[in-house]
Design a protein around this motif. Structure first.
Motif, PDB file in Angstrom:
ATOM      1  N   ILE A  63      44.368  42.720  51.030  1.00 29.80           N
ATOM      2  CA  ILE A  63      44.383  43.063  49.464  1.00 29.80           C
ATOM      3  C   ILE A  63      44.727  41.355  49.563  1.00 29.80           C
ATOM      4  CG2 ILE A  63      45.339  44.201  47.553  1.00 29.80           C
ATOM      5  CD1 ILE A  63      43.408  45.954  48.963  1.00 29.80           C
ATOM      6  N   GLY A  64      45.345  40.839  49.936  1.00 28.99           N
ATOM      7  CA  GLY A  64      46.005  39.407  49.538  1.00 28.99           C
ATOM      8  C   GLY A  64      44.510  38.235  49.442  1.00 28.99           C
ATOM      9  N   LEU A  65      43.419  38.378  50.347  1.00 32.19           N
ATOM     10  CA  LEU A  65      43.101  37.960  50.405  1.00 32.19           C
ATOM     11  C   LEU A  65      41.980  37.643  48.920  1.00 32.19           C
ATOM     12  CD1 LEU A  65      40.816  35.347  51.335  1.00 32.19           C
ATOM     13  CD2 LEU A  65      39.983  37.080  52.910  1.00 32.19           C
ATOM     14  N   ALA A  66      41.861  39.203  48.351  1.00 26.99           N
ATOM     15  CA  ALA A  66      40.972  39.360  47.476  1.00 26.99           C
ATOM     16  C   ALA A  66      42.108  38.300  45.967  1.00 26.99           C
ATOM     17  CB  ALA A  66      41.192  40.723  47.208  1.00 26.99           C
ATOM     18  N   ASN A  71      42.656  34.942  41.579  1.00 29.70           N
ATOM     19  CA  ASN A  71      42.993  33.852  41.287  1.00 29.70           C
ATOM     20  C   ASN A  71      42.954  32.589  41.929  1.00 29.70           C
ATOM     21  OD1 ASN A  71      45.035  35.364  40.086  1.00 29.70           O
ATOM     22  ND2 ASN A  71      46.477  35.968  41.841  1.00 29.70           N
ATOM     23  N   GLY A  72      42.073  32.020  42.388  1.00 27.77           N
ATOM     24  CA  GLY A  72      41.473  30.886  43.030  1.00 27.77           C
ATOM     25  C   GLY A  72      42.608  30.121  43.695  1.00 27.77           C
ATOM     26  N   CYS A  73      43.294  30.625  44.632  1.00 26.05           N
ATOM     27  CA  CYS A  73      44.468  29.791  44.499  1.00 26.05           C
ATOM     28  C   CYS A  73      44.096  29.417  46.381  1.00 26.05           C
ATOM     29  CB  CYS A  73      45.388  30.737  45.297  1.00 26.05           C
ATOM     30  SG  CYS A  73      46.615  29.922  46.417  1.00 26.05           S
ATOM     31  N   SER A  74      43.944  28.717  46.769  1.00 25.06           N
ATOM     32  CA  SER A  74      43.212  27.462  47.744  1.00 25.06           C
ATOM     33  C   SER A  74      43.902  28.167  49.138  1.00 25.06           C
ATOM     34  CB  SER A  74      42.656  26.213  48.043  1.00 25.06           C
ATOM     35  OG  SER A  74      43.776  25.438  47.852  1.00 25.06           O
ATOM     36  N   TYR A  75      45.614  27.200  48.720  1.00 26.01           N
ATOM     37  CA  TYR A  75      46.140  27.747  49.563  1.00 26.01           C
ATOM     38  C   TYR A  75      46.443  28.576  50.419  1.00 26.01           C
ATOM     39  CZ  TYR A  75      50.484  27.658  51.752  1.00 26.01           C
ATOM     40  OH  TYR A  75      52.344  27.075  53.411  1.00 26.01           O
ATOM     41  N   CYS A  76      46.349  30.019  49.080  1.00 27.66           N
ATOM     42  CA  CYS A  76      46.959  30.971  50.054  1.00 27.66           C
ATOM     43  C   CYS A  76      45.160  31.640  50.916  1.00 27.66           C
ATOM     44  CB  CYS A  76      47.383  32.019  48.417  1.00 27.66           C
ATOM     45  SG  CYS A  76      48.481  32.262  47.503  1.00 27.66           S
ATOM     46  N   ILE A 101      34.728  41.500  47.634  1.00 33.22           N
ATOM     47  CA  ILE A 101      35.245  40.850  46.469  1.00 33.22           C
ATOM     48  C   ILE A 101      34.477  40.914  45.535  1.00 33.22           C
ATOM     49  CG2 ILE A 101      36.690  38.872  45.715  1.00 33.22           C
ATOM     50  CD1 ILE A 101      37.867  39.315  48.019  1.00 33.22           C
ATOM     51  N   GLY A 102      33.564  40.053  45.436  1.00 33.05           N
ATOM     52  CA  GLY A 102      32.580  39.251  44.567  1.00 33.05           C
ATOM     53  C   GLY A 102      31.730  40.436  44.056  1.00 33.05           C
ATOM     54  N   SER A 103      31.237  41.268  44.478  1.00 32.61           N
ATOM     55  CA  SER A 103      30.212  42.507  43.410  1.00 32.61           C
ATOM     56  C   SER A 103      31.633  43.413  43.196  1.00 32.61           C
ATOM     57  CB  SER A 103      30.734  43.337  44.841  1.00 32.61           C
ATOM     58  OG  SER A 103      29.514  44.707  44.119  1.00 32.61           O
ATOM     59  N   ASN A 104      33.023  43.691  44.085  1.00 27.63           N
ATOM     60  CA  ASN A 104      33.459  43.778  42.235  1.00 27.63           C
ATOM     61  C   ASN A 104      34.083  43.269  41.208  1.00 27.63           C
ATOM     62  OD1 ASN A 104      34.622  46.636  43.365  1.00 27.63           O
ATOM     63  ND2 ASN A 104      34.962  45.435  45.535  1.00 27.63           N
ATOM     64  N   SER A 105      33.702  41.949  41.127  1.00 27.48           N
ATOM     65  CA  SER A 105      35.087  41.646  40.063  1.00 27.48           C
ATOM     66  C   SER A 105      33.177  41.423  39.130  1.00 27.48           C
ATOM     67  CB  SER A 105      34.651  39.656  40.958  1.00 27.48           C
ATOM     68  OG  SER A 105      35.805  39.354  41.455  1.00 27.48           O
ATOM     69  N   PHE A 106      32.012  41.231  40.002  1.00 27.55           N
ATOM     70  CA  PHE A 106      31.132  41.122  38.924  1.00 27.55           C
ATOM     71  C   PHE A 106      30.804  42.677  37.957  1.00 27.55           C
ATOM     72  CE2 PHE A 106      27.031  43.430  38.535  1.00 27.55           C
ATOM     73  CZ  PHE A 106      26.389  43.199  37.483  1.00 27.55           C
ATOM     74  N   TYR A 107      31.323  43.793  38.671  1.00 25.38           N
ATOM     75  CA  TYR A 107      31.309  45.296  38.059  1.00 25.38           C
ATOM     76  C   TYR A 107      32.331  44.868  36.827  1.00 25.38           C
ATOM     77  CZ  TYR A 107      27.980  47.189  40.118  1.00 25.38           C
ATOM     78  OH  TYR A 107      25.787  47.818  40.439  1.00 25.38           O
ATOM     79  N   ASN A 108      33.523  44.489  37.219  1.00 21.34           N
ATOM     80  CA  ASN A 108      34.508  44.305  36.282  1.00 21.34           C
ATOM     81  C   ASN A 108      34.333  43.808  35.339  1.00 21.34           C
ATOM     82  OD1 ASN A 108      38.088  43.943  38.730  1.00 21.34           O
ATOM     83  ND2 ASN A 108      36.397  45.373  38.814  1.00 21.34           N
ATOM     84  N   ALA A 109      33.783  42.776  35.810  1.00 21.04           N
ATOM     85  CA  ALA A 109      32.988  41.755  34.554  1.00 21.04           C
ATOM     86  C   ALA A 109      32.332  42.790  33.564  1.00 21.04           C
ATOM     87  CB  ALA A 109      32.624  39.978  34.236  1.00 21.04           C
ATOM     88  N   TYR A 110      31.351  43.166  34.485  1.00 19.72           N
ATOM     89  CA  TYR A 110      30.397  43.941  33.950  1.00 19.72           C
ATOM     90  C   TYR A 110      30.736  45.226  32.394  1.00 19.72           C
ATOM     91  CZ  TYR A 110      25.069  46.312  33.482  1.00 19.72           C
ATOM     92  OH  TYR A 110      24.463  46.706  32.755  1.00 19.72           O
ATOM     93  N   VAL A 111      31.240  45.538  33.453  1.00 18.42           N
ATOM     94  CA  VAL A 111      31.196  46.585  32.194  1.00 18.42           C
ATOM     95  C   VAL A 111      31.996  46.617  30.984  1.00 18.42           C
ATOM     96  CG1 VAL A 111      30.891  48.650  34.348  1.00 18.42           C
ATOM     97  CG2 VAL A 111      33.335  48.145  33.780  1.00 18.42           C
ATOM     98  N   ASP A 112      33.421  45.634  31.411  1.00 17.64           N
ATOM     99  CA  ASP A 112      34.654  45.236  30.661  1.00 17.64           C
ATOM    100  C   ASP A 112      33.218  44.604  29.259  1.00 17.64           C
ATOM    101  OD1 ASP A 112      36.736  46.778  31.619  1.00 17.64           O
ATOM    102  OD2 ASP A 112      37.268  44.138  32.068  1.00 17.64           O
ATOM    103  N   GLY A 113      32.285  43.916  29.763  1.00 19.55           N
ATOM    104  CA  GLY A 113      32.125  43.324  29.290  1.00 19.55           C
ATOM    105  C   GLY A 113      31.410  44.341  28.215  1.00 19.55           C
TER     106      GLY A 113
END
Length: 131
Positions: A63-66, A71-76, A101-113
């Motif tokens: 979950i942390g990695l997701a 958030n784009g935190c390279s350290y984390c 993570i990428g697939s879920n991000s796509f669907y988040n943007a898609y259904v919200d859009g």
């Protein structure tokens, strides 16, 4: 950042616990950066250990990695990837997680859009199970 040789006894105790917990011979910079506020450092450190205990290390760091990727935190990303590797994840498994993570991000943007109304909710499953 508060270096080990500059740490108060309270902070030094947390540093020692962190090194032992993660099997490291150094204190991570994220810990040293928060050490200027020992109360916050202690609270965050205890919270992480409780989270690991409740959810398990694998779930906690997956979950942390997701969150890190979103958030784009390279350290984390580096930290949580290292933790997952220490738990037996290989590069392929981490890549698969990144794809999820990428697939879920796509669907988040898609259904919200598209401004789709939620039709699958905890309540719809409760009704289905009650029937």
């Amino acid at each position: 950042m508060i270096e080990e040789n500059e740490a108060s006894p309270e902070v030094k105790a947390i540093y020692d616990d962190v090194k032992q917990h993660f099997n490291l011979d150094f204190v991570p910079n994220a810990i040293k950066a928060l050490a200027h506020d020992p109360e916050s450092l202690k609270a965050q450190w205890e919270e992480l250990k409780q989270t690991e205990q409740y959810w398990g290390k694998e779930f906690t760091y997956a979950i942390g990695l997701a969150v890190d990727v979103i958030n784009g935190c390279s350290y984390c990303i580096n930290f949580d990837s290292a933790m997952l590797k220490s738990l037996g994840y290989d590069d392929k498994k981490i890549e698969n997680l990144i794809k999820l993570i990428g697939s879920n991000s796509f669907y988040n943007a898609y259904v919200d859009g598209l401004q789709l109304e939620p039709d699958v909710t905890p309540a719809t499953f409760e009704r289905k199970m009650a029937a």
